[in-house]
Design a protein around this motif. Structure first.
Motif, PDB file in Angstrom:
ATOM      1  N   GLU A   1      49.492  -6.219  48.134  1.00 13.60           N
ATOM      2  CA  GLU A   1      48.653  -5.713  47.050  1.00 13.60           C
ATOM      3  C   GLU A   1      47.618  -6.784  46.733  1.00 13.60           C
ATOM      4  N   SER A   2      46.376  -6.357  46.560  1.00 12.45           N
ATOM      5  CA  SER A   2      45.297  -7.294  46.238  1.00 12.45           C
ATOM      6  C   SER A   2      45.310  -7.647  44.759  1.00 12.45           C
ATOM      7  N   GLU A   3      44.425  -8.526  44.382  1.00 17.20           N
ATOM      8  CA  GLU A   3      44.206  -8.802  42.960  1.00 17.20           C
ATOM      9  C   GLU A   3      43.654  -7.540  42.295  1.00 17.20           C
ATOM     10  N   HIS A   4      43.788  -7.453  40.980  1.00 14.37           N
ATOM     11  CA  HIS A   4      43.216  -6.344  40.221  1.00 14.37           C
ATOM     12  C   HIS A   4      41.839  -6.786  39.733  1.00 14.37           C
ATOM     13  N   PHE A   5      40.807  -6.080  40.161  1.00 12.94           N
ATOM     14  CA  PHE A   5      39.429  -6.396  39.812  1.00 12.94           C
ATOM     15  C   PHE A   5      39.048  -5.530  38.619  1.00 12.94           C
ATOM     16  N   SER A   6      38.752  -6.168  37.474  1.00  9.77           N
ATOM     17  CA  SER A   6      38.540  -5.387  36.254  1.00  9.77           C
ATOM     18  C   SER A   6      37.145  -5.480  35.661  1.00  9.77           C
ATOM     19  N   LEU A   7      36.296  -6.352  36.181  1.00  3.92           N
ATOM     20  CA  LEU A   7      34.954  -6.486  35.622  1.00  3.92           C
ATOM     21  C   LEU A   7      33.999  -6.986  36.689  1.00  3.92           C
ATOM     22  N   GLY A   8      32.916  -6.263  36.899  1.00  3.87           N
ATOM     23  CA  GLY A   8      31.899  -6.727  37.832  1.00  3.87           C
ATOM     24  C   GLY A   8      31.146  -5.588  38.479  1.00  3.87           C
ATOM     25  N   PHE A   9      29.831  -5.649  38.401  1.00  6.66           N
ATOM     26  CA  PHE A   9      28.983  -4.598  38.952  1.00  6.66           C
ATOM     27  C   PHE A   9      28.749  -4.790  40.446  1.00  6.66           C
ATOM     28  N   LYS A  10      28.642  -6.046  40.899  1.00  5.34           N
ATOM     29  CA  LYS A  10      28.429  -6.311  42.326  1.00  5.34           C
ATOM     30  C   LYS A  10      29.685  -6.001  43.111  1.00  5.34           C
TER      31      LYS A  10
ATOM     32  N   ALA B   1      31.696  -0.522  34.543  1.00 10.49           N
ATOM     33  CA  ALA B   1      32.046  -1.209  33.288  1.00 10.49           C
ATOM     34  C   ALA B   1      33.457  -1.745  33.449  1.00 10.49           C
ATOM     35  N   ALA B   2      33.879  -2.553  32.513  1.00 10.58           N
ATOM     36  CA  ALA B   2      35.222  -3.126  32.571  1.00 10.58           C
ATOM     37  C   ALA B   2      36.273  -2.019  32.553  1.00 10.58           C
ATOM     38  N   VAL B   3      37.304  -2.170  33.379  1.00  5.83           N
ATOM     39  CA  VAL B   3      38.441  -1.261  33.354  1.00  5.83           C
ATOM     40  C   VAL B   3      39.364  -1.741  32.238  1.00  5.83           C
ATOM     41  N   LYS B   4      39.784  -0.812  31.369  1.00  6.30           N
ATOM     42  CA  LYS B   4      40.542  -1.190  30.171  1.00  6.30           C
ATOM     43  C   LYS B   4      41.873  -0.471  30.103  1.00  6.30           C
ATOM     44  N   GLY B   5      42.845  -1.132  29.460  1.00  9.44           N
ATOM     45  CA  GLY B   5      44.132  -0.521  29.173  1.00  9.44           C
ATOM     46  C   GLY B   5      45.241  -1.032  30.066  1.00  9.44           C
ATOM     47  N   GLY B   6      46.474  -0.769  29.645  1.00  6.82           N
ATOM     48  CA  GLY B   6      47.633  -1.141  30.437  1.00  6.82           C
ATOM     49  C   GLY B   6      47.875  -2.634  30.492  1.00  6.82           C
ATOM     50  N   GLU B   7      48.903  -3.013  31.255  1.00  5.93           N
ATOM     51  CA  GLU B   7      49.276  -4.420  31.376  1.00  5.93           C
ATOM     52  C   GLU B   7      48.344  -5.216  32.277  1.00  5.93           C
ATOM     53  N   ASN B   8      47.895  -4.602  33.362  1.00  7.18           N
ATOM     54  CA  ASN B   8      47.063  -5.301  34.337  1.00  7.18           C
ATOM     55  C   ASN B   8      45.976  -4.346  34.829  1.00  7.18           C
ATOM     56  N   PRO B   9      44.972  -4.058  33.978  1.00  4.26           N
ATOM     57  CA  PRO B   9      43.969  -3.064  34.350  1.00  4.26           C
ATOM     58  C   PRO B   9      43.071  -3.557  35.486  1.00  4.26           C
ATOM     59  N   GLY B  10      42.552  -2.605  36.255  1.00  2.00           N
ATOM     60  CA  GLY B  10      41.602  -2.952  37.295  1.00  2.00           C
ATOM     61  C   GLY B  10      41.727  -2.070  38.519  1.00  2.00           C
ATOM     62  N   ALA B  11      40.771  -2.251  39.418  1.00  2.00           N
ATOM     63  CA  ALA B  11      40.762  -1.576  40.716  1.00  2.00           C
ATOM     64  C   ALA B  11      41.400  -2.524  41.725  1.00  2.00           C
ATOM     65  N   TYR B  12      42.169  -1.962  42.664  1.00  2.00           N
ATOM     66  CA  TYR B  12      42.847  -2.801  43.648  1.00  2.00           C
ATOM     67  C   TYR B  12      43.231  -1.967  44.860  1.00  2.00           C
ATOM     68  N   ILE B  13      43.691  -2.639  45.904  1.00  2.00           N
ATOM     69  CA  ILE B  13      44.183  -1.961  47.101  1.00  2.00           C
ATOM     70  C   ILE B  13      45.635  -2.353  47.320  1.00  2.00           C
ATOM     71  N   ARG B  14      46.363  -1.460  48.010  1.00  2.00           N
ATOM     72  CA  ARG B  14      47.781  -1.715  48.232  1.00  2.00           C
ATOM     73  C   ARG B  14      48.191  -1.069  49.550  1.00  2.00           C
ATOM     74  N   VAL B  15      49.214  -1.647  50.173  1.00  2.00           N
ATOM     75  CA  VAL B  15      49.811  -1.103  51.393  1.00  2.00           C
ATOM     76  C   VAL B  15      51.300  -0.923  51.131  1.00  2.00           C
ATOM     77  N   VAL B  16      51.822   0.274  51.429  1.00  2.00           N
ATOM     78  CA  VAL B  16      53.249   0.543  51.286  1.00  2.00           C
ATOM     79  C   VAL B  16      53.787   1.119  52.588  1.00  2.00           C
ATOM     80  N   ASP B  17      55.078   0.941  52.815  1.00  2.00           N
ATOM     81  CA  ASP B  17      55.692   1.523  54.010  1.00  2.00           C
ATOM     82  C   ASP B  17      56.202   2.926  53.688  1.00  2.00           C
TER      83      ASP B  17
END
Length: 143
Positions: free
Chosen positions: A89-98, A65-81
């Motif tokens: 950091e990728s885009e924040h993906f907040s809606l989509g079943f596929k 289901a849609a990720v809700k809340g916060g300034e920029n909700p969603g699932a994403y990936i990130r790389v830090v040193d």
């Protein structure tokens, strides 16, 4: 790949982290955030020392289901040193079943290890699969 819990705020029973809802093979990882205000919660892995060069971290994500809340909700990936500086950091993906592929390319100017992260901001359930780190400026097919 060994997975470590990075922050609190997730339902982290081991049996719930490994889900049967997968894109590749028999398993995926389920991140379940119950808090709309949560940020940068998820799992991470620290790499071995990498030589200088161009890299791409990618992973597939699907949401129930849609990720809700916060300034920029969603699932994403990130790389830090090692100092915590965000390298990509990728885009924040907040809606989509596929399943969709998230991509985070970055460059290392010197030899170092990095931390790759699968994250969720906000409240929702995200399934990640096919995470890979490549020594290439572009993402290739999952292998």
């Amino acid at each position: 790949m060994k997975i470590f819990v990075a922050k609190l705020g997730f339902y982290t029973k081991t049996e719930d982290l490994i889900a049967l809802f997968s894109k590749f093979g028999k398993n995926s990882i389920k991140l379940y955030s119950k808090n709309e205000e949560s940020q940068s919660n998820g799992v991470y892995q620290v790499t071995e020392t990498l030589p200088a060069g161009d890299y791409t971290f990618s992973a597939y994500v699907s949401l129930l289901a849609a990720v809700k809340g916060g300034e920029n909700p969603g699932a994403y990936i990130r790389v830090v040193d090692g100092e915590g500086e965000i390298l990509a950091e990728s885009e924040h993906f907040s809606l989509g079943f596929k399943y969709v592929r998230l991509i985070a390319p970055f460059e290392l100017a010197e030899t170092k290890s990095v931390q790759v992260q699968l994250l969720v901001d906000g409240k929702g359930i995200a399934y990640f699969d096919g995470a890979q780190l490549e020594n290439n400026p572009f993402a290739n097919a999952y292998n």
